[in-house]
Design an enzyme around this catalytic site. Structure first.
Site, short mmCIF file in Angstrom:
data_model
loop_
_atom_site.label_atom_id
_atom_site.label_comp_id
_atom_site.label_asym_id
_atom_site.label_seq_id
_atom_site.Cartn_x
_atom_site.Cartn_y
_atom_site.Cartn_z
N GLY A 179 50.30 42.15 73.94
CA GLY A 179 51.72 42.12 74.52
C GLY A 179 52.55 43.24 74.22
N LEU A 180 53.76 43.16 74.32
CA LEU A 180 54.55 44.21 74.36
C LEU A 180 54.35 45.20 72.96
CD1 LEU A 180 57.95 43.30 75.74
CD2 LEU A 180 56.20 44.63 76.83
N ALA A 181 54.19 44.57 71.75
CA ALA A 181 53.68 45.34 70.71
C ALA A 181 52.55 45.78 70.69
CB ALA A 181 54.22 44.37 69.42
N GLY A 182 51.61 45.00 70.79
CA GLY A 182 50.25 45.49 70.81
C GLY A 182 49.84 46.76 71.87
N ARG A 219 72.06 31.36 68.94
CA ARG A 219 71.04 30.26 69.32
C ARG A 219 70.73 29.15 68.23
NH1 ARG A 219 65.86 33.76 71.50
NH2 ARG A 219 66.67 34.47 73.55
N HIS A 243 65.37 27.12 70.21
CA HIS A 243 66.12 27.92 71.58
C HIS A 243 66.82 26.80 72.18
CE1 HIS A 243 67.09 30.12 75.18
NE2 HIS A 243 66.36 31.16 74.84
N GLU A 260 56.56 40.13 66.70
CA GLU A 260 56.75 38.66 66.19
C GLU A 260 56.15 38.27 64.98
OE1 GLU A 260 57.47 34.28 67.93
OE2 GLU A 260 57.09 35.71 69.18
N LEU A 311 62.13 41.52 72.52
CA LEU A 311 61.58 42.53 73.40
C LEU A 311 61.82 44.02 72.74
CD1 LEU A 311 62.02 41.38 76.98
CD2 LEU A 311 60.25 40.83 75.49
N GLY A 358 45.99 42.22 70.04
CA GLY A 358 46.89 41.58 70.84
C GLY A 358 47.57 42.56 71.77
#
Length: 657
Positions: free
Chosen positions: A61-64, A349, A285, A444, A460, A59
């Site tokens: 994304g932001l974490a990866g 939400r 959402h 996530e 995020l 991954g």
């Protein structure tokens, strides 16, 4: 811990009385000192030894990306995999509204404790206190890190970074870059990752998908991947494996997730011994563009940040189909402001989503389908000026107009709830390690920080906290024992076994040669999940879903047709493998929802609600994390439970009135 639920005593699941399998490894001491103490006492790997350690990150994304960049910067040898053509294509770019941090730049009373409190409360008291406090504690460092990377956060007139509010809080703590915060943060993480790639510390594998986890002597030691361009099956070994593969919202087919977002990596990990925590916890959402037809393939998110300046309303009269500009103020129902005066349009939400569904069920919904409510900016434009609204939300308004053909500056947006984020995921301890030693889950794809509902702008925050500031410390605790162990050869028998499993499944998929497309079956699954395990859930519906998913699974393996070859670029084959996993995951989600006979956060059991229609928790019987253990394709999953203890924030009935 023995479960007191009558349902569990009657249900065929094996209910574990022995809790030894779940060790959360939460440090001793006061909550506010746990992380500091941990960092001061955790075992370390010295720089020379780090160069001998190899880590796989799945991954980008932001974490990866943040994890891969941080670990490579420390000196580890890193391999990073993504199925997109570039790490910049990760779905993190779709998180538009902002990122939370307790900087208190607005001087409105924010603090680390208040961010912690809001997050635990917003998750309806179904998250682990220690993890949430650590998240709040490192949030400020995230902002400093991103500013140093050049992320162009909005600034207020005095030069400080600007903030806005999100749902479920009464302070302004959300940092943002117009309506493209996720994209800008991802570019910052990508720049750090690119630096490490250029230095040779990280090897990037674009267009590669993880299809199996390899374990040797009980430890995660590698993965089997498929080159999505050539179809080649590859083996990759390492001392540890990190999964940062996002959520599984696409089990519903229609969601705000990118169409490629999937659950295959974590599902393979689950089948290799990683427990799955709270799979039924799904976030709906409230601010999405409504479904427009039967052939729609995904839904588009309108950032929650819009609720800062937009007002949500419906006509007071049932069946009123007049144009919004023809409906006078006295005939409008600003239902969130009416029902929740303290928070108004900025309720969490799950609360906003259920309220929208309720007014639409009453016949007050707007638009052609009647499944929408208005989000209007007339008052904020009058108060702030058109230029300010354009500066804050311009790209979001442009996106809405391109999709709907309507100008939201002059006519209200039409919005409706949709599947967005999944709070469930692989169970992890305080180190972010799963129940498989050496296998970590970040962002996530783990269950840890949001409980039963995620507050806006916290995704995020968690992804970057895990990647930049948590895993660089915690992974050392495991790797300190690995410095004398060489990376296992990919000729090991476990790699042979794992590769054979992957190839056998691909061959089985290719040889079905039925009549239906993968999307046909995916849509059937999605409709069942949305109808019976979506915004509202009840026991008869969930029991029906259990039967229907079983039928869909049988139909899938008998009647799908995949054109082309396995030895080439084949998107239908990609989708088939992912949907096969979604079907099995959907079944587990239904069982988890059946188990949890309470309403909490986004999990709304219709049998458990207050007289006013709000979620009603059952803290006596369900104050635990349900951690499911795979027991074989033909056996019921095993239930393990982590009891949640609240030493600082004591559970109360949530109220946003």
């Amino acid at each position: 811990m023995e479960c007191t639920s009558q349902f569990l005593r009657q249900h065929p699941y094996k209910n574990k009385k022995n809790m030894s399998k779940l060790n959360s490894r939460i440090p001793d001491g006061p909550l506010e000192a746990k992380w500091t103490k941990y960092k001061s006492t955790v075992r370390l790997v010295n720089p020379a030894n780090k160069r001998r350690i190899e880590v796989i990150v799945v991954g980008s994304g932001l974490a990866g990306a943040s994890a891969a960049a941080s670990l490579a910067e420390l000196g580890y040898s890193v391999k990073c995999f993504c199925f997109q053509d570039s790490p910049r294509r990760a779905h993190s770019i779709a998180a538009q509204g902002g990122i939370n941090a307790a900087k208190n730049y607005s001087n409105d009373g924010d603090s680390v404790f208040r961010l912690f409190y809001d997050t635990v409360k917003g998750g309806d008291y179904r998250a682990r206190e220690a993890n949430v406090y650590r998240l709040a504690e490192v949030s400020n460092a995230i902002i400093d890190q991103c500013v140093a990377q050049g992320v162009p956060f909005a600034r207020e007139y005095g030069g400080l970074l600007d903030n806005r509010s999100f749902g479920g809080v009464q302070v302004s703590r959300t940092f943002y870059a117009r309506g493209q915060t996720g994209q800008q943060l991802l570019l910052g993480a990508y720049s750090s990752l690119s630096r490490q790639i250029a230095k040779g510390n990280c090897q990037m594998y674009n267009r590669h998908e993880m299809l199996e986890l390899v374990t040797i002597d009980g430890k995660a030691r590698g993965i089997i991947s498929r080159d999505l361009v050539s179809g080649e099956i590859q083996r990759h070994s390492a001392h540890a494996v990190i999964l940062a593969t996002g959520g599984y919202g696409n089990v519903f087919f229609l969601s705000t997730n990118a169409m490629g977002s999937n659950a295959t990596a974590i599902w393979k990990a689950y089948k290799k011994g990683a427990f799955f925590g709270n799979p039924c916890f799904t976030q709906i959402h409230p601010t999405c563009i409504p479904v427009s037809g039967d052939y729609q393939s995904k839904l588009t998110l309108m950032s929650e940040s819009l609720r800062n300046d937009g007002r949500v309303w419906v006509p007071k009269a049932v069946g009123d189909k007049r144009k919004p500009e023809d409906i006078p103020e006295e005939e409008r129902d600003y239902y969130l402001e009416r029902r929740y005066p303290s928070f108004g349009n900025l309720v969490p939400r799950d609360v906003a989503s259920r309220a929208a569904k309720q007014v639409c069920d009453e016949g007050k919904g707007v638009g052609p389908s009647g499944l929408a409510v208005f989000l209007e900016f007339k008052d904020s434009i009058k108060r702030l000026g058109l230029d300010v609204i354009k500066e804050r939300y311009g790209n979001l308004f442009e996106m809405y107009e391109k999709i709907t053909g309507e100008d939201p500056y002059h006519t209200p947006m039409r919005i409706y709830p949709a599947v967005h984020y999944t709070m469930g995921g692989l169970w992890v301890d305080y180190n972010l390690m799963t129940t498989v030693p050496g296998l970590y889950a970040l962002g996530e794809c783990n269950f840890s920080d949001h409980g039963a509902n995620r507050l806006g702008a916290s995704a995020l925050m968690q992804g970057l906290a895990d990647g930049y500031f948590v895993i660089p410390y915690t992974i050392g605790d495991f790797l300190a024992d690995e410095i004398r162990n060489p990376v296992p050869p990919t000729t090991h028998a476990e790699f042979d076994k794992a590769e054979k499993e992957v190839k056998d499944k691909i061959d089985r998929l290719m040889n079905i040669k039925g009549k239906q497309t993968v999307d046909d079956l995916h849509k059937k699954l999605g409709k069942v999940m949305w109808e019976y395990c979506g915004m509202g859930r009840n026991e008869p519906g969930l029991l029906k879903a259990r039967t229907l998913i079983k039928e869909i699974k049988e139909e899938f393996w008998k009647d799908i047709r995949i054109p082309g070859s396995k030895d080439e670029f084949n998107t239908e084959l990609e989708k088939a493998g992912r949907v096969a996993d979604f079907i099995e995951l959907g079944a587990l989600m239904v069982e988890d929802a059946l188990l949890r006979k309470e309403s909490c956060g986004g999990h709304f059991r219709e049998e458990s609600q207050t007289e006013e229609g709000e979620a009603k928790r059952d803290d006596v019987n369900f104050s635990f994390v349900a951690a499911w253990e795979y027991a074989g394709d033909n056996s019921a999953p095993v239930l393990n439970k982590e009891e949640l203890k609240f030493d600082v924030v004591h559970p109360t009935q949530r109220s946003y009135k």
